[in-house]
Design a protein around this motif. Structure first.
Motif, PDB file in Angstrom:
ATOM      1  N   ALA A 129      11.323   8.462  -8.390  1.00  0.00           N
ATOM      2  CA  ALA A 129      11.469   8.898  -6.988  1.00  0.00           C
ATOM      3  C   ALA A 129      10.778   7.961  -6.015  1.00  0.00           C
ATOM      4  CB  ALA A 129      10.911  10.311  -6.823  1.00  0.00           C
ATOM      5  N   LEU A 130      10.118   6.927  -6.517  1.00  0.00           N
ATOM      6  CA  LEU A 130       9.340   6.041  -5.650  1.00  0.00           C
ATOM      7  C   LEU A 130      10.186   5.347  -4.579  1.00  0.00           C
ATOM      8  CD1 LEU A 130       6.525   4.984  -5.056  1.00  0.00           C
ATOM      9  CD2 LEU A 130       6.922   3.154  -6.731  1.00  0.00           C
ATOM     10  N   PRO A 131      11.403   4.858  -4.879  1.00  0.00           N
ATOM     11  CA  PRO A 131      12.205   4.266  -3.795  1.00  0.00           C
ATOM     12  C   PRO A 131      12.445   5.229  -2.643  1.00  0.00           C
ATOM     13  CG  PRO A 131      13.125   3.688  -5.928  1.00  0.00           C
ATOM     14  CD  PRO A 131      12.060   4.712  -6.198  1.00  0.00           C
ATOM     15  N   GLN A 132      12.715   6.505  -2.964  1.00  0.00           N
ATOM     16  CA  GLN A 132      12.924   7.489  -1.903  1.00  0.00           C
ATOM     17  C   GLN A 132      11.662   7.708  -1.083  1.00  0.00           C
ATOM     18  OE1 GLN A 132      14.647  10.225  -5.047  1.00  0.00           O
ATOM     19  NE2 GLN A 132      15.586  11.079  -3.208  1.00  0.00           N
ATOM     20  N   ALA A 133      10.555   7.974  -1.776  1.00  0.00           N
ATOM     21  CA  ALA A 133       9.311   8.256  -1.068  1.00  0.00           C
ATOM     22  C   ALA A 133       8.889   7.060  -0.207  1.00  0.00           C
ATOM     23  CB  ALA A 133       8.212   8.608  -2.075  1.00  0.00           C
ATOM     24  N   THR A 134       9.023   5.855  -0.753  1.00  0.00           N
ATOM     25  CA  THR A 134       8.661   4.656   0.005  1.00  0.00           C
ATOM     26  C   THR A 134       9.545   4.501   1.236  1.00  0.00           C
ATOM     27  OG1 THR A 134       7.928   3.580  -2.029  1.00  0.00           O
ATOM     28  CG2 THR A 134       8.379   2.158  -0.148  1.00  0.00           C
ATOM     29  N   VAL A 164       8.446   6.943   4.014  1.00  0.00           N
ATOM     30  CA  VAL A 164       7.195   6.593   4.687  1.00  0.00           C
ATOM     31  C   VAL A 164       7.347   5.298   5.486  1.00  0.00           C
ATOM     32  CG1 VAL A 164       4.765   6.017   4.358  1.00  0.00           C
ATOM     33  CG2 VAL A 164       5.817   7.830   2.979  1.00  0.00           C
ATOM     34  N   LEU A 165       7.910   4.265   4.858  1.00  0.00           N
ATOM     35  CA  LEU A 165       8.056   2.991   5.559  1.00  0.00           C
ATOM     36  C   LEU A 165       8.929   3.120   6.800  1.00  0.00           C
ATOM     37  CD1 LEU A 165       8.479   0.161   2.884  1.00  0.00           C
ATOM     38  CD2 LEU A 165       6.558   0.564   4.419  1.00  0.00           C
ATOM     39  N   ASP A 166       9.883   4.042   6.757  1.00  0.00           N
ATOM     40  CA  ASP A 166      10.782   4.197   7.895  1.00  0.00           C
ATOM     41  C   ASP A 166      10.031   4.595   9.163  1.00  0.00           C
ATOM     42  OD1 ASP A 166      13.712   4.062   8.439  1.00  0.00           O
ATOM     43  OD2 ASP A 166      13.335   6.071   9.228  1.00  0.00           O
ATOM     44  N   GLY A 167       8.861   5.187   8.991  1.00  0.00           N
ATOM     45  CA  GLY A 167       8.061   5.540  10.155  1.00  0.00           C
ATOM     46  C   GLY A 167       7.378   4.349  10.809  1.00  0.00           C
ATOM     47  N   PHE A 168       7.404   3.182  10.137  1.00  0.00           N
ATOM     48  CA  PHE A 168       6.733   1.999  10.655  1.00  0.00           C
ATOM     49  C   PHE A 168       7.689   0.878  11.049  1.00  0.00           C
ATOM     50  CE2 PHE A 168       3.696   4.109   7.879  1.00  0.00           C
ATOM     51  CZ  PHE A 168       2.524   4.091   8.622  1.00  0.00           C
ATOM     52  N   LEU A 174       0.813  -1.210   0.000  1.00  0.00           N
ATOM     53  CA  LEU A 174       0.000   0.000   0.000  1.00  0.00           C
ATOM     54  C   LEU A 174       0.852   1.268   0.000  1.00  0.00           C
ATOM     55  CD1 LEU A 174      -2.976  -0.762   2.427  1.00  0.00           C
ATOM     56  CD2 LEU A 174      -3.027  -0.555  -0.059  1.00  0.00           C
ATOM     57  N   VAL A 175       1.978   1.245   0.721  1.00  0.00           N
ATOM     58  CA  VAL A 175       2.807   2.453   0.819  1.00  0.00           C
ATOM     59  C   VAL A 175       3.354   2.876  -0.539  1.00  0.00           C
ATOM     60  CG1 VAL A 175       4.964   3.381   1.730  1.00  0.00           C
ATOM     61  CG2 VAL A 175       3.358   2.249   3.265  1.00  0.00           C
TER      62      VAL A 175
END
Length: 347
Positions: free
Chosen positions: A327-332, A335-339, A80-81
């Motif tokens: 840029a998707l690897p960066q954005a992911t 966000v994922l780093d917060g979980f 989903l992320v």
């Protein structure tokens, strides 16, 4: 007192706590032009941006998609992320153009950088009793990063940027810089007084936590406020963030867990696990930057010769599809780093 190292004094010292101080020493040895201009040698750009900054983004794979256990447990989040990040990215690019897309991504990246320092602070304070002084630890680690950003926002254009020129909102406001600086000095004095008082009462000194705070002050103040050069900023920014993150991912892998069953799983296994880890993230980073250079930027042909045969994309609609994808690897990662670092138990 027993020091709350994440892995060991040597490991933490070399790869988590030392990078900001090493980076500052390197900056001090640079010719003056590199401390006060936008000059950036190609070799330095490849080493810092590609092999550390972009590579650390891909290290998240080893804690998510390449970990069979976590992949099964959190498969919905892991899919989903990126889907959500891509959809939002396309919408931003179509709705506001390149500047809006990069501005949102820049502020998301800054938030990720700030939260990493807070996360390390919490790790190094995990054995300390909850008390009145902990709020000041939180304030100092946050303001050590927020003050340089305020200074940047209240300054005329600098010789560096986060992603692209103009991605941060800037307004030359001298009074704002003075107010932010005064508060910075007050916070540091309060923190120093708190630590001195604690040592006087208990003779206990948390070395890793205080070295982390000092390193955060060093990298953000000298990288953004004191120096005004692209290479100086990149050295202090990238080394202080990327190397500790890579070290944390590696040290938290199954090969370092007490449960031997986990140590036999995933891409970590075998005597060459570290080479697999570093080699894979470096190759992925190089390939990503090659596509960026061949399809969009065309700025580093000497480093990405094989990708120069790709057609450069100039159409705004196609860019709205392509840029958020690249840029998707960066954005992911942001966000994922917060979980992925949250734990139910304090230890």
């Amino acid at each position: 007192m027993s020091q709350p190292w994440i892995r060991s004094a040597r490991y933490d010292g070399l790869f988590i706590l030392a990078p900001p101080f090493v980076a500052l020493a390197v900056v001090g040895l640079l010719p003056p032009a590199y401390r006060a201009t936008a000059q950036m040698p190609l070799l330095a750009w490849v080493a810092l941006v590609v092999l550390i900054d972009v590579a650390h983004v891909y290290s998240t794979l080893f804690r998510t998609y390449l970990d069979p256990l976590r992949r099964r447990q959190r498969w919905l989040l892991f899919w989903l992320v990126p889907a959500g990040c891509y959809g939002v990215g396309v919408a931003l690019y179509l709705g506001g153009g390149a500047l809006l897309f990069w501005r949102v991504l820049a502020y998301l990246a800054v938030f990720h950088f700030i939260r990493q320092q807070y996360g390390f602070l919490r790790l190094y304070a995990r054995h300390e009793p909850r008390g009145r002084g902990q709020w000041l630890d939180t304030v100092v680690i946050y303001y050590a990063t927020i003050y340089p950003l305020l200074y940047w926002h209240f300054s005329p254009p600098r010789n560096f940027n986060w992603f692209i020129e103009g991605d941060f909102v800037q307004h030359d406001w001298a009074a704002g810089r003075y107010l932010a600086t005064g508060l910075y000095a007050a916070v540091l004095l309060l923190y120093a007084g708190k630590e001195a008082r604690q040592w006087w009462r208990t003779r206990a000194f948390n070395w890793p936590r205080n070295l982390l705070v000092a390193g955060t002050l060093v990298s953000w103040f000298f990288g953004i406020v004191y120096f005004n050069g692209d290479l100086a900023f990149t050295l202090l920014n990238v080394m202080s963030h990327g190397i500790p993150y890579l070290a944390l991912v590696w040290s938290s892998g199954p090969q370092h867990q007490p449960n031997g069953r986990l140590a036999r799983r995933g891409a970590w296994r075998g005597r060459y696990g570290l080479l697999v880890f570093l080699g894979l993230v470096a190759v992925l980073a190089y390939v990503e930057e090659g596509f960026w250079d061949g399809l969009v930027w065309r700025e580093h042909a000497a480093a990405f010769g094989a990708f120069q045969h790709l057609p450069r994309v100039a159409d705004a609609t196609w860019l709205a599809v392509l840029v958020p994808l690249l840029a998707l690897p960066q954005a992911t990662h942001y966000v994922l780093d917060g979980f992925i670092w949250r734990r139910r138990k304090p230890n």
